[in-house]
Design a protein around this motif. Sequence first.
Motif, PDB file in Angstrom:
ATOM      1  N   TYR A   1       0.838  -1.184   0.000  1.00 11.66           N
ATOM      2  CA  TYR A   1       0.000   0.000   0.000  1.00 11.66           C
ATOM      3  C   TYR A   1       0.881   1.243   0.000  1.00 11.66           C
ATOM      4  N   SER A   2       0.491   2.201  -0.797  1.00 15.39           N
ATOM      5  CA  SER A   2       1.100   3.527  -0.724  1.00 15.39           C
ATOM      6  C   SER A   2      -0.015   4.543  -0.949  1.00 15.39           C
ATOM      7  N   SER A   3       0.051   5.609  -0.203  1.00 15.51           N
ATOM      8  CA  SER A   3      -0.979   6.640  -0.263  1.00 15.51           C
ATOM      9  C   SER A   3      -0.990   7.306  -1.634  1.00 15.51           C
ATOM     10  N   ARG A   4      -2.174   7.520  -2.152  1.00 15.27           N
ATOM     11  CA  ARG A   4      -2.351   8.219  -3.426  1.00 15.27           C
ATOM     12  C   ARG A   4      -3.175   9.477  -3.172  1.00 15.27           C
TER      13      ARG A   4
ATOM     14  N   ALA B   1      -6.172   8.174   1.215  1.00 16.38           N
ATOM     15  CA  ALA B   1      -5.097   9.109   1.528  1.00 16.38           C
ATOM     16  C   ALA B   1      -5.326   9.796   2.877  1.00 16.38           C
TER      17      ALA B   1
ATOM     18  N   ASP C   1      -1.730   5.515   7.967  1.00 17.28           N
ATOM     19  CA  ASP C   1      -0.970   4.341   7.516  1.00 17.28           C
ATOM     20  C   ASP C   1      -0.177   3.820   8.711  1.00 17.28           C
TER      21      ASP C   1
END
Length: 167
Positions: free
Chosen positions: A49-52, A58, A62
Motif C-alpha cells: 500500500y502507498s498513499s495516493r 489518503a 498508515d
Amino acid sequence: MRKLRAARPDLSLSSDFIVGFPGETAEDFEKTMKLIDDVGFDASFSFLYSSRPGTPAAELVDDTPQELKNERLMRLQKRIEDLAQAVSQAMVGTVQRVLVEGLSRKNSNELAARTDNNRVVNFVGDVANDSQKNTAKNSRLIHNFVDLRITSALPHSLRGEIVTRNE
C-alpha cells in the motif's frame, strides 16, 4: 468458485492484492492468505500500500510498519509462486495448444508461446541446417497456434517441444 472449478478444473485465476492497507490487521492478512489457498490463485499483481493523493484512503492513518508490510508481501508472493509452480509442474508431459508470440527473450534461436492459462513456453521451432531457412520457417509460426508437449517447468516459464503429426 466451486462451480467454476467443477466446470473447468484447470481454470487459472489471477487477482490484484494490496498489502498493508491502513488498518490491515494480522487477522485480515491471514484471511487474505486463506482466500489465496481456497481459491487457488496461480498468478497475481501484488503491491505494498502507498498513499495516493486525492483518494479516500489518503486520509487514513498508515499505521502498518514498513517492515511488516514487506514481510507480508514476500509471504503472499511466495505462496502464489508456489501455487503457480504446482500448476506448471502438473502441465509437464501434457500437450498444450499455444499461441506463438515471437522470439524468446533469452534466446533468439527459440520461440516463445503462451498457453491458455497464460504461461510462457519457450521452444525450438523448426530446425534446419540453413539458418536462413530456419528463420523463415520459424517466422511463419509467429501469431499462429501450435501443439507443444511441455517438457519441463522452470520458475517463471515452461519448456516445450513441437508435437509432430505422427506422434
